[in-house]
Design a protein around this motif. Structure first.
Motif, PDB file in Angstrom:
ATOM      1  N   LEU A 106     -59.782 -15.176 -40.339  1.00 25.20           N
ATOM      2  CA  LEU A 106     -60.415 -14.575 -41.679  1.00 25.20           C
ATOM      3  C   LEU A 106     -60.550 -15.633 -42.630  1.00 25.20           C
ATOM      4  CD1 LEU A 106     -57.780 -11.486 -41.776  1.00 25.20           C
ATOM      5  CD2 LEU A 106     -60.379 -11.383 -41.584  1.00 25.20           C
ATOM      6  N   LYS A 107     -59.732 -16.707 -42.523  1.00 20.33           N
ATOM      7  CA  LYS A 107     -59.752 -17.941 -43.608  1.00 20.33           C
ATOM      8  C   LYS A 107     -61.312 -18.419 -43.443  1.00 20.33           C
ATOM      9  CE  LYS A 107     -57.548 -22.084 -44.143  1.00 20.33           C
ATOM     10  NZ  LYS A 107     -56.730 -22.409 -45.080  1.00 20.33           N
ATOM     11  N   SER A 108     -61.879 -18.372 -42.169  1.00 17.46           N
ATOM     12  CA  SER A 108     -63.202 -19.059 -42.047  1.00 17.46           C
ATOM     13  C   SER A 108     -64.251 -18.446 -43.070  1.00 17.46           C
ATOM     14  CB  SER A 108     -63.557 -19.103 -40.722  1.00 17.46           C
ATOM     15  OG  SER A 108     -63.651 -18.041 -40.068  1.00 17.46           O
ATOM     16  N   ASP A 109     -63.911 -17.145 -43.179  1.00 15.09           N
ATOM     17  CA  ASP A 109     -65.008 -16.637 -44.246  1.00 15.09           C
ATOM     18  C   ASP A 109     -64.524 -16.208 -45.534  1.00 15.09           C
ATOM     19  OD1 ASP A 109     -66.673 -15.987 -41.615  1.00 15.09           O
ATOM     20  OD2 ASP A 109     -65.211 -14.179 -42.100  1.00 15.09           O
ATOM     21  N   ASN A 110     -63.367 -16.544 -45.932  1.00 14.91           N
ATOM     22  CA  ASN A 110     -62.818 -16.038 -46.967  1.00 14.91           C
ATOM     23  C   ASN A 110     -62.057 -17.365 -47.686  1.00 14.91           C
ATOM     24  OD1 ASN A 110     -62.866 -12.867 -47.073  1.00 14.91           O
ATOM     25  ND2 ASN A 110     -62.371 -13.594 -45.210  1.00 14.91           N
ATOM     26  N   LYS A 111     -62.756 -17.662 -48.834  1.00 11.27           N
ATOM     27  CA  LYS A 111     -62.323 -18.939 -49.516  1.00 11.27           C
ATOM     28  C   LYS A 111     -60.903 -18.839 -50.156  1.00 11.27           C
ATOM     29  CE  LYS A 111     -64.923 -17.887 -53.786  1.00 11.27           C
ATOM     30  NZ  LYS A 111     -64.071 -16.653 -54.067  1.00 11.27           N
ATOM     31  N   ASP A 112     -60.515 -17.510 -50.372  1.00 12.23           N
ATOM     32  CA  ASP A 112     -59.070 -17.268 -51.181  1.00 12.23           C
ATOM     33  C   ASP A 112     -58.024 -17.453 -50.168  1.00 12.23           C
ATOM     34  OD1 ASP A 112     -60.259 -17.069 -53.916  1.00 12.23           O
ATOM     35  OD2 ASP A 112     -60.820 -14.956 -53.297  1.00 12.23           O
ATOM     36  N   PHE A 113     -58.354 -17.385 -48.888  1.00 13.17           N
ATOM     37  CA  PHE A 113     -57.251 -17.221 -47.943  1.00 13.17           C
ATOM     38  C   PHE A 113     -56.422 -18.639 -47.915  1.00 13.17           C
ATOM     39  CE2 PHE A 113     -56.730 -13.589 -44.866  1.00 13.17           C
ATOM     40  CZ  PHE A 113     -57.461 -12.755 -45.631  1.00 13.17           C
ATOM     41  N   ASP A 114     -55.185 -18.555 -48.453  1.00 14.24           N
ATOM     42  CA  ASP A 114     -54.455 -19.819 -48.155  1.00 14.24           C
ATOM     43  C   ASP A 114     -52.905 -19.436 -48.013  1.00 14.24           C
ATOM     44  OD1 ASP A 114     -53.727 -19.134 -50.574  1.00 14.24           O
ATOM     45  OD2 ASP A 114     -54.611 -21.336 -51.724  1.00 14.24           O
ATOM     46  N   ILE A 115     -52.576 -18.321 -48.163  1.00 16.87           N
ATOM     47  CA  ILE A 115     -51.021 -18.217 -47.920  1.00 16.87           C
ATOM     48  C   ILE A 115     -50.982 -17.328 -46.379  1.00 16.87           C
ATOM     49  CG2 ILE A 115     -49.228 -16.909 -48.603  1.00 16.87           C
ATOM     50  CD1 ILE A 115     -50.354 -16.961 -51.491  1.00 16.87           C
ATOM     51  N   LEU A 116     -50.035 -17.812 -45.662  1.00 14.13           N
ATOM     52  CA  LEU A 116     -49.714 -17.098 -44.402  1.00 14.13           C
ATOM     53  C   LEU A 116     -48.138 -16.993 -44.486  1.00 14.13           C
ATOM     54  CD1 LEU A 116     -49.972 -15.699 -41.708  1.00 14.13           C
ATOM     55  CD2 LEU A 116     -50.126 -18.272 -40.656  1.00 14.13           C
ATOM     56  N   SER A 117     -47.683 -15.620 -44.758  1.00 16.98           N
ATOM     57  CA  SER A 117     -46.240 -15.551 -45.300  1.00 16.98           C
ATOM     58  C   SER A 117     -45.502 -14.988 -44.028  1.00 16.98           C
ATOM     59  CB  SER A 117     -46.079 -14.426 -46.222  1.00 16.98           C
ATOM     60  OG  SER A 117     -44.708 -13.803 -46.188  1.00 16.98           O
ATOM     61  N   MET A 118     -44.845 -16.102 -43.133  1.00 15.81           N
ATOM     62  CA  MET A 118     -44.156 -15.284 -41.964  1.00 15.81           C
ATOM     63  C   MET A 118     -42.964 -16.328 -41.853  1.00 15.81           C
ATOM     64  SD  MET A 118     -46.712 -16.361 -38.882  1.00 15.81           S
ATOM     65  CE  MET A 118     -46.767 -18.080 -38.332  1.00 15.81           C
ATOM     66  N   GLY A 119     -41.781 -15.817 -41.411  1.00 13.47           N
ATOM     67  CA  GLY A 119     -40.515 -16.138 -41.124  1.00 13.47           C
ATOM     68  C   GLY A 119     -39.483 -15.782 -42.113  1.00 13.47           C
ATOM     69  N   MET A 120     -38.240 -15.321 -41.568  1.00 14.01           N
ATOM     70  CA  MET A 120     -37.220 -14.945 -42.362  1.00 14.01           C
ATOM     71  C   MET A 120     -35.897 -15.931 -41.882  1.00 14.01           C
ATOM     72  SD  MET A 120     -38.100 -11.052 -41.863  1.00 14.01           S
ATOM     73  CE  MET A 120     -36.471 -10.382 -41.830  1.00 14.01           C
ATOM     74  N   SER A 121     -34.764 -15.394 -42.395  1.00 12.21           N
ATOM     75  CA  SER A 121     -33.552 -16.407 -42.209  1.00 12.21           C
ATOM     76  C   SER A 121     -33.571 -16.940 -40.661  1.00 12.21           C
ATOM     77  CB  SER A 121     -32.227 -15.664 -42.554  1.00 12.21           C
ATOM     78  OG  SER A 121     -32.188 -15.564 -44.108  1.00 12.21           O
ATOM     79  N   GLY A 122     -33.503 -15.752 -39.891  1.00 10.07           N
ATOM     80  CA  GLY A 122     -33.387 -16.181 -38.448  1.00 10.07           C
ATOM     81  C   GLY A 122     -34.547 -16.847 -37.757  1.00 10.07           C
ATOM     82  N   ASP A 123     -35.823 -16.870 -38.150  1.00  7.63           N
ATOM     83  CA  ASP A 123     -36.761 -17.440 -37.481  1.00  7.63           C
ATOM     84  C   ASP A 123     -37.917 -18.239 -38.456  1.00  7.63           C
ATOM     85  OD1 ASP A 123     -38.254 -15.560 -39.228  1.00  7.63           O
ATOM     86  OD2 ASP A 123     -38.532 -14.126 -37.437  1.00  7.63           O
ATOM     87  N   TYR A 124     -37.360 -18.632 -39.427  1.00 11.86           N
ATOM     88  CA  TYR A 124     -38.363 -19.537 -40.267  1.00 11.86           C
ATOM     89  C   TYR A 124     -38.814 -20.774 -39.832  1.00 11.86           C
ATOM     90  CZ  TYR A 124     -34.697 -22.218 -42.437  1.00 11.86           C
ATOM     91  OH  TYR A 124     -33.603 -22.906 -42.722  1.00 11.86           O
ATOM     92  N   GLU A 125     -37.929 -21.331 -38.991  1.00 14.76           N
ATOM     93  CA  GLU A 125     -38.129 -22.841 -38.360  1.00 14.76           C
ATOM     94  C   GLU A 125     -39.365 -22.650 -37.369  1.00 14.76           C
ATOM     95  OE1 GLU A 125     -33.957 -22.972 -37.870  1.00 14.76           O
ATOM     96  OE2 GLU A 125     -33.855 -24.788 -38.870  1.00 14.76           O
ATOM     97  N   LEU A 126     -39.179 -21.662 -36.373  1.00 13.79           N
ATOM     98  CA  LEU A 126     -40.145 -21.078 -35.596  1.00 13.79           C
ATOM     99  C   LEU A 126     -41.582 -20.737 -36.415  1.00 13.79           C
ATOM    100  CD1 LEU A 126     -40.886 -20.977 -32.474  1.00 13.79           C
ATOM    101  CD2 LEU A 126     -39.859 -18.600 -32.529  1.00 13.79           C
ATOM    102  N   ALA A 127     -41.468 -19.981 -37.004  1.00 17.30           N
ATOM    103  CA  ALA A 127     -42.545 -19.502 -38.040  1.00 17.30           C
ATOM    104  C   ALA A 127     -43.284 -20.953 -38.471  1.00 17.30           C
ATOM    105  CB  ALA A 127     -42.126 -18.588 -39.216  1.00 17.30           C
ATOM    106  N   ILE A 128     -42.958 -21.885 -38.871  1.00 17.83           N
ATOM    107  CA  ILE A 128     -43.206 -22.902 -39.738  1.00 17.83           C
ATOM    108  C   ILE A 128     -44.000 -23.550 -38.793  1.00 17.83           C
ATOM    109  CG2 ILE A 128     -42.862 -25.159 -40.815  1.00 17.83           C
ATOM    110  CD1 ILE A 128     -40.624 -23.638 -42.284  1.00 17.83           C
ATOM    111  N   LYS A 129     -43.514 -23.714 -37.569  1.00 20.27           N
ATOM    112  CA  LYS A 129     -43.855 -24.473 -36.314  1.00 20.27           C
ATOM    113  C   LYS A 129     -45.335 -23.800 -35.925  1.00 20.27           C
ATOM    114  CE  LYS A 129     -42.652 -25.203 -32.107  1.00 20.27           C
ATOM    115  NZ  LYS A 129     -41.651 -24.242 -31.110  1.00 20.27           N
TER     116      LYS A 129
END
Ligand SMILES: *Cc1c(COP(=O)(O)O)cnc(C)c1O
Length: 216
Positions: A175-198
């Protein structure tokens, strides 16, 4: 560990480019201020009423993120101040956000919540529904869709969580490839944020690892 130390420790362990949302649902103003006092400014709540009460009594430079499921009839209460709505899961809701944003002469930033978990209980749009909402949203002038949010299955199965995060990241890039406003990917909570960042998360939502377990 206390709240201030937990925040400092998490911040020190994640890249600077990743935004930490401190999920303060059910927590008191005093607890929130302990995080505020070490520089935390972005807080996430899952109930409009609680967030609005906290917004009224806490410092004005706090940026409030709505991370929970939103009912259409509650949008008007947060429209004057909300910084980002993570859980948009229908065009109907987006239209209401647009309407209330216009009334407040604002442009409200939103994320579309995508159903990535294999378990059936979580809210969110399918990939096809999401693409459809992005197209329909082009007609709405008082909202900006800034990206996507997703919650992985609550499981110990790391490869399953990884698979779910990868699928969200893939849709985000698409979606980011045709939407210039796309810059946030919100994923990861206490138990899985390290994996989410990876896996490419740019925004993590962390509650219990900062504030301790919630009393339900
Ligand atoms: C409660 C909540 C979080 C934080 O959960 P923790 O496991 O306590 O970090 C993150 N995202 C959403 C959508 C939530 O409702």
């Amino acid at each position: 560990m206390n709240i201030a130390d937990s925040i400092k420790k998490i911040r020190a362990s994640i890249p600077e480019s990743v935004e930490l949302v401190a999920v303060s649902k059910t927590k008191s103003n005093e607890e929130i201020m302990q995080a505020y006092d070490v520089g935390q400014r972005v807080f996430g709540e899952n109930k409009v009423q609680d967030m609005t009460a906290k917004n009224e009594s806490l410092p004005k430079d706090i940026r409030w993120h709505m991370i929970g499921h939103v009912q259409t009839n509650k949008v008007k209460y947060m429209a004057p101040y909300v910084d980002l709505i993570h859980g948009v899961d229908s065009f109907k809701l987006l239209k209401e956000v647009n309407k209330q944003a216009a009334k407040n002469e604002r442009i409200i930033s939103c994320l579309l919540q995508i159903h990535i978990a294999e378990e059936a209980t979580k809210f969110g749009l399918s990939t096809d529904e999401c693409k459809d909402v992005v197209i329909q949203a082009q007609a709405l002038e008082n909202i900006t869709i800034k990206g996507l949010m997703g919650m992985a299955t609550y499981t110990d199965n790391v490869s399953q969580i990884e698979r779910e995060f990868k699928s969200l990241k893939e849709l985000f890039e698409d979606l980011k490839s045709d939407n210039k406003d796309f810059d946030i990917l919100s994923m990861g909570m206490s138990g899985d944020y390290e994996l989410a960042i990876k896996e490419g998360s740019t925004m993590i939502r962390v509650g219990s690892k900062i504030f301790g377990e919630r009393n339900h």
